[in-house]
Design an enzyme around this catalytic site. Structure first.
Site, PDB file in Angstrom:
ATOM      1  N   ASN A 113      15.374  -6.283  -4.575  1.00 48.75           N
ATOM      2  CA  ASN A 113      14.800  -6.601  -3.286  1.00 48.75           C
ATOM      3  C   ASN A 113      13.529  -7.637  -3.629  1.00 48.75           C
ATOM      4  OD1 ASN A 113      13.873  -6.766  -0.394  1.00 48.75           O
ATOM      5  ND2 ASN A 113      12.253  -5.157  -0.877  1.00 48.75           N
ATOM      6  N   HIS A 115       9.742  -9.162  -2.191  1.00 48.98           N
ATOM      7  CA  HIS A 115       8.795  -8.608  -1.170  1.00 48.98           C
ATOM      8  C   HIS A 115       7.628  -9.775  -1.425  1.00 48.98           C
ATOM      9  CE1 HIS A 115       6.104  -6.324   1.353  1.00 48.98           C
ATOM     10  NE2 HIS A 115       5.305  -6.244   0.541  1.00 48.98           N
ATOM     11  N   SER A 142       6.893 -10.258  -5.404  1.00 46.88           N
ATOM     12  CA  SER A 142       7.425  -9.445  -6.357  1.00 46.88           C
ATOM     13  C   SER A 142       9.067  -9.076  -6.196  1.00 46.88           C
ATOM     14  CB  SER A 142       6.849  -7.980  -6.393  1.00 46.88           C
ATOM     15  OG  SER A 142       5.298  -8.185  -6.235  1.00 46.88           O
ATOM     16  N   ASP A 151       9.479  -0.864  -0.019  1.00 51.59           N
ATOM     17  CA  ASP A 151       8.831  -2.004  -1.155  1.00 51.59           C
ATOM     18  C   ASP A 151       8.434  -1.046  -2.449  1.00 51.59           C
ATOM     19  OD1 ASP A 151       7.499  -3.439   1.634  1.00 51.59           O
ATOM     20  OD2 ASP A 151       9.432  -4.047   0.701  1.00 51.59           O
TER      21      ASP A 151
END
Ligand code: GRF
Length: 223
Positions: A113, A115, A142, A151
């Site tokens: 992921n 963020h 990040s 997150d």
């Protein structure tokens, strides 16, 4: 995950405009990333990310989260679609759903992921506005292995930008997004190449445990 020899299949999960998807499509097209994007799956209909997929001749699928009464039913449908596509890696790119630990476990060490903050600061939404309100002089983005924690998950790389006195949410968001488009394809490439690995919830880079997330060096200078 497929060994070096075979090409990694990447499924990209999206919810919106898909600018990160586009940077990944471009890098795969330039063969910087030894992989193919097998599909783009959106939890929302009619988002531009789906258009980007179609333009790149990538299978664009909608698994609409809002029609499922419970998250578990949505995730079941999503897993069903992924079972068909058989990805080696899952990339959440502007994907705005929190996935359960059970879902993540299916792809542990193979789901990333991005963020728009310097995690662990500012998890959640409105990160640029919050960084400005907090008077931060540094902000950024990040890349991390996804986890069930919003997150959360083990950090891989961060890119920093300076916060200018003249910045507002839009100008800051734009500079952070430019950095996202740099570090995300790189982290995906390194995951495909086996340069980064997740072992016992710790990140290894070139077989060395990361004590700190990597920092992207080419910050776009504030002219
Ligand atoms: C990006 O800042 C991303 O980090 C966040 O949503 C924003 C839009 O992403 N999750 P994209 O343009 O849809 O890739």
């Amino acid at each position: 995950m497929a060994e070096q020899a075979s090409v990694n299949r990447i499924a990209v999960l999206v919810s919106g405009g898909g600018s990160n998807l586009q940077s990944i499509i471009d890098k795969v097209h330039e063969s910087d990333i030894a992989a193919e994007i097998c599909c783009v799956i959106s939890n929302r209909k009619e988002v531009y990310a789906l258009e980007r997929a179609r333009k790149a001749n990538i299978s664009a699928v909608v698994v609409e989260s809002r029609i499922y009464a419970e998250r578990s039913l949505f995730e079941q449908a999503l897993l069903g679609e992924l079972k068909k596509q058989q990805p080696d890696i899952i990339v959440m790119a502007g994907f705005m759903r929190v996935l359960s630990a059970e879902f993540i476990a299916h792809y542990s060490g193979r789901i990333l992921n991005i963020h728009p903050s310097l995690l662990p600061d500012f998890t959640g939404l409105h990160t640029h506005q919050r960084a400005l309100a907090a008077g931060r002089k540094r902000h950024g983005c990040s890349v991390h292995f996804a986890s069930a924690e919003l997150d959360g998950g083990p950090l891989i790389m961060r890119a920093e930008v300076a916060v200018l006195d003249t910045d507002n949410e839009e100008t800051l968001a734009l500079r952070v997004l430019q950095q996202e488009h740099e570090i995300y394809p790189l982290c995906i490439q390194w995951l495909c190449e086996g340069k980064i690995k997740l072992r016992n919830n710790e990140v290894f880079y070139c077989n060395e445990k990361l004590l700190e997330p990597l920092t992207w060096q080419n910050e776009i200078d504030c002219k």
